[in-house]
Design a protein around this motif. Structure first.
Motif, PDB file in Angstrom:
ATOM      1  N   LEU A 102       0.840  -1.204   0.000  1.00  0.00           N
ATOM      2  CA  LEU A 102       0.000   0.000   0.000  1.00  0.00           C
ATOM      3  C   LEU A 102       0.874   1.252   0.000  1.00  0.00           C
ATOM      4  O   LEU A 102       1.982   1.241   0.543  1.00  0.00           O
ATOM      5  N   THR A 103       0.372   2.316  -0.617  1.00  0.00           N
ATOM      6  CA  THR A 103       1.102   3.588  -0.550  1.00  0.00           C
ATOM      7  C   THR A 103       1.043   4.098   0.890  1.00  0.00           C
ATOM      8  O   THR A 103       0.273   3.598   1.718  1.00  0.00           O
ATOM      9  N   LEU A 104       1.843   5.125   1.155  1.00  0.00           N
ATOM     10  CA  LEU A 104       1.858   5.676   2.512  1.00  0.00           C
ATOM     11  C   LEU A 104       0.492   6.236   2.872  1.00  0.00           C
ATOM     12  O   LEU A 104       0.001   6.047   3.983  1.00  0.00           O
ATOM     13  N   LYS A 105      -0.120   6.915   1.903  1.00  0.00           N
ATOM     14  CA  LYS A 105      -1.441   7.481   2.162  1.00  0.00           C
ATOM     15  C   LYS A 105      -2.433   6.367   2.505  1.00  0.00           C
ATOM     16  O   LYS A 105      -3.216   6.481   3.445  1.00  0.00           O
ATOM     17  N   ASN A 107      -1.702   3.417   3.701  1.00  0.00           N
ATOM     18  CA  ASN A 107      -1.345   2.870   5.016  1.00  0.00           C
ATOM     19  C   ASN A 107      -1.975   3.689   6.134  1.00  0.00           C
ATOM     20  O   ASN A 107      -2.525   3.143   7.084  1.00  0.00           O
ATOM     21  N   ILE A 108      -1.879   5.016   5.995  1.00  0.00           N
ATOM     22  CA  ILE A 108      -2.420   5.888   7.050  1.00  0.00           C
ATOM     23  C   ILE A 108      -3.941   5.804   7.094  1.00  0.00           C
ATOM     24  O   ILE A 108      -4.548   5.817   8.166  1.00  0.00           O
ATOM     25  N   ALA A 109      -4.542   5.689   5.896  1.00  0.00           N
ATOM     26  CA  ALA A 109      -6.009   5.693   5.818  1.00  0.00           C
ATOM     27  C   ALA A 109      -6.634   4.375   6.260  1.00  0.00           C
ATOM     28  O   ALA A 109      -7.838   4.306   6.509  1.00  0.00           O
ATOM     29  N   PRO A 119     -14.723   8.579   1.344  1.00  0.00           N
ATOM     30  CA  PRO A 119     -13.427   9.062   0.855  1.00  0.00           C
ATOM     31  C   PRO A 119     -13.170  10.543   1.144  1.00  0.00           C
ATOM     32  O   PRO A 119     -12.036  10.927   1.432  1.00  0.00           O
ATOM     33  N   GLN A 120     -14.213  11.360   1.077  1.00  0.00           N
ATOM     34  CA  GLN A 120     -14.031  12.793   1.345  1.00  0.00           C
ATOM     35  C   GLN A 120     -13.609  13.042   2.778  1.00  0.00           C
ATOM     36  O   GLN A 120     -12.736  13.858   3.062  1.00  0.00           O
ATOM     37  N   GLU A 121     -14.257  12.330   3.687  1.00  0.00           N
ATOM     38  CA  GLU A 121     -13.928  12.484   5.104  1.00  0.00           C
ATOM     39  C   GLU A 121     -12.494  12.011   5.352  1.00  0.00           C
ATOM     40  O   GLU A 121     -11.734  12.627   6.101  1.00  0.00           O
ATOM     41  N   ILE A 122     -12.127  10.910   4.670  1.00  0.00           N
ATOM     42  CA  ILE A 122     -10.779  10.367   4.828  1.00  0.00           C
ATOM     43  C   ILE A 122      -9.747  11.402   4.370  1.00  0.00           C
ATOM     44  O   ILE A 122      -8.785  11.694   5.080  1.00  0.00           O
ATOM     45  N   GLU A 123      -9.979  12.004   3.205  1.00  0.00           N
ATOM     46  CA  GLU A 123      -9.051  13.002   2.672  1.00  0.00           C
ATOM     47  C   GLU A 123      -8.953  14.204   3.619  1.00  0.00           C
ATOM     48  O   GLU A 123      -7.861  14.710   3.895  1.00  0.00           O
ATOM     49  N   ILE A 160      -2.890   7.321  14.934  1.00  0.00           N
ATOM     50  CA  ILE A 160      -3.692   8.365  15.584  1.00  0.00           C
ATOM     51  C   ILE A 160      -4.780   8.971  14.701  1.00  0.00           C
ATOM     52  O   ILE A 160      -5.561   9.785  15.173  1.00  0.00           O
ATOM     53  N   VAL A 161      -4.851   8.538  13.431  1.00  0.00           N
ATOM     54  CA  VAL A 161      -5.775   9.166  12.483  1.00  0.00           C
ATOM     55  C   VAL A 161      -7.227   9.058  12.949  1.00  0.00           C
ATOM     56  O   VAL A 161      -8.058   9.916  12.676  1.00  0.00           O
ATOM     57  N   ASN A 162      -7.523   8.014  13.686  1.00  0.00           N
ATOM     58  CA  ASN A 162      -8.873   7.766  14.194  1.00  0.00           C
ATOM     59  C   ASN A 162      -9.149   8.416  15.540  1.00  0.00           C
ATOM     60  O   ASN A 162     -10.188   8.162  16.131  1.00  0.00           O
ATOM     61  N   GLU A 163      -8.185   9.173  16.039  1.00  0.00           N
ATOM     62  CA  GLU A 163      -8.275   9.761  17.376  1.00  0.00           C
ATOM     63  C   GLU A 163      -8.707   8.720  18.414  1.00  0.00           C
ATOM     64  O   GLU A 163      -9.730   8.853  19.082  1.00  0.00           O
ATOM     65  N   PRO A 164      -7.904   7.653  18.544  1.00  0.00           N
ATOM     66  CA  PRO A 164      -8.282   6.559  19.444  1.00  0.00           C
ATOM     67  C   PRO A 164      -8.227   6.976  20.917  1.00  0.00           C
ATOM     68  O   PRO A 164      -7.469   7.875  21.279  1.00  0.00           O
ATOM     69  N   ALA A 165      -9.034   6.312  21.725  1.00  0.00           N
ATOM     70  CA  ALA A 165      -9.075   6.605  23.168  1.00  0.00           C
ATOM     71  C   ALA A 165      -7.775   6.172  23.835  1.00  0.00           C
ATOM     72  O   ALA A 165      -7.360   6.755  24.830  1.00  0.00           O
TER      73      ALA A 165
END
Ligand code: ADP
Ligand code: ADP
Length: 236
Positions: A102-105, A107-109, A119-123, A160-165
Motif C-alpha cells: 500500500l502507498t503511505l497514504k 497505510n495511514i487511511a 473518501p471525502q472524510e478520509i481526505e 492516531i488518524v482515528n483519534e483513538p481513546a
C-alpha cells in the motif's frame, strides 16, 4: 473511555515446549486512568514490548486480566479483539508494521477504510495530518522508498488518524532526528490534552519521557518504581 487495568498479568513465552519458558511479564498490576500520559521505561528484555503487544491484542496473555473500558480483552477471540481495537486503540509499532503493497497514504487511511468512512472524510482527515508530519510529498510512495524517520511518522499518523481513546507507542522517537521527535511528541501531547487520549509509551529517550505525567519503571516483567511529574517541564 481509555481506562486500563491490569490484574496479575503474566506472559510466559514458549511454556508449551515443556521447558519453563521465558517469563516476560511476571504478575503485573497497573491502573491507568483516562487521559493519563504514562511512560514505560526499563532495561532491554524487561518486557516493555511484550506489554504493549498484550494490551493491543497482538499477543495473548498467559494469565491475568487486561481490562480496557470495562472489557477484559483476554476473554475476546481474535475477531472480537480486532473489532474492539478498531477506533479505540492506536498502536505505533517499534518496527512500523507498514503494509508494503500500500502507498503511505493508503497505510495511514487503513483504520478509516476499515471503519467504512467516506473518501471525502478520509481526505479531510489525512491532509492536515500529513502536512503537519511533513509527509505530504511522499504520500503516493511505497514504504520501501522512504527513510526510517519517514516510516516512523507514517506509522504514527496511522495510529492516531482515528483519534483513538488509547494510544500505545513503542519507542516512537527511536528513529527520529530531534526536529521530527519534537513534532511527533507535540502530536501525542496534543492528542492527550485535546482529545483526552490515554497514552502508554515505551521509551528510552529522556526528551520523549519528559512529556509523561507518570513513568513506570519495569524490570524482569515486574513494576519496580513509579514517578509522577510535577508538570514543570522546561524545554531549551
Ligand atoms: P523489552 O521490550 O523490554 O526489551 P521484550 O518484551 O521484547 O522486552 O522481551 C521480554 C523478554 O521476553 C525477553 O527475555 C525476550 O527475549 C523475551 N521474548 C520477547 N519476545 C519473545 C518471543 N516472541 N518468544 C520468546 N521470547 C520472547
Ligand atoms: P526490543 O527492542 O523490544 O527489546 P527485541 O529486539 O527484544 O525488541 O525483539 C524484537 C522482536 O523479536 C520482537 O518481535 C520480539 O517479540 C522478538 N523476540 C525477542 N526475543 C525473542 C526470543 N527470545 N525468541 C523469539 N522472539 C523473540
Amino acid at each position: 473511555m481509555g481506562v486500563i487495568k491490569l490484574k496479575h498479568l503474566v506472559k510466559v513465552y514458549n511454556a508449551y515446549k515443556g521447558a519453563n519458558g521465558v517469563t516476560a511479564i511476571d504478575g503485573l498490576n497497573l491502573h491507568v486512568g483516562k487521559g493519563e500520559f504514562t511512560g514505560i521505561m526499563g532495561p532491554s528484555g524487561s518486557g516493555k514490548t511484550t506489554l504493549l503487544n498484550l494490551l493491543s491484542g497482538v499477543d495473548k496473555a498467559t494469565s491475568g486480566e487486561i481490562v480496557i473500558d470495562g472489557q477484559d480483552i483476554t476473554k475476546l477471540s481474535k475477531d472480537q479483539m480486532a473489532l474492539f481495537r478498531r477506533g479505540r486503540i492506536g498502536y505505533i509499532f517499534q518496527d512500523f508494521n507498514l503494509l508494503d503493497s500500500l502507498t503511505l497514504k493508503e497505510n495511514i487511511a487503513l483504520p478509516l477504510i476499515l471503519d467504512k468512512r467516506d473518501p471525502q472524510e478520509i481526505e479531510a482527515k489525512l491532509a492536515p495530518l500529513m502536512e503537519f508530519l511533513g509527509i505530504q510529498d511522499v504520500r503516493d510512495k511505497y514504504p520501501y522508498h522512504i527513510s526510517g524517520g519517514q516510516k516512523q511518522r507514517v506509522a504514527a499518523a496511522r495510529a492516531i488518524v482515528n483519534e483513538p481513546a488509547v494510544v500505545l507507542a513503542d519507542e516512537p522517537t527511536g528513529n527520529l532526528d530531534s526536529k521530527s521527535a519534537h513534532q511527533l511528541m507535540s502530536i501525542l501531547a496534543s492528542l492527550n490534552e485535546n482529545m483526552g487520549s490515554t497514552i502508554l509509551m515505551v521509551t528510552h529517550d529522556p526528551f520523549a519521557a519528559s512529556f509523561c505525567k507518570r513513568i513506570l519503571f519495569i524490570k524482569d516483567g515486574k513494576a519496580e518504581l513509579e514517578i509522577r511529574s510535577s508538570g514543570d517541564r522546561k524545554a531549551f
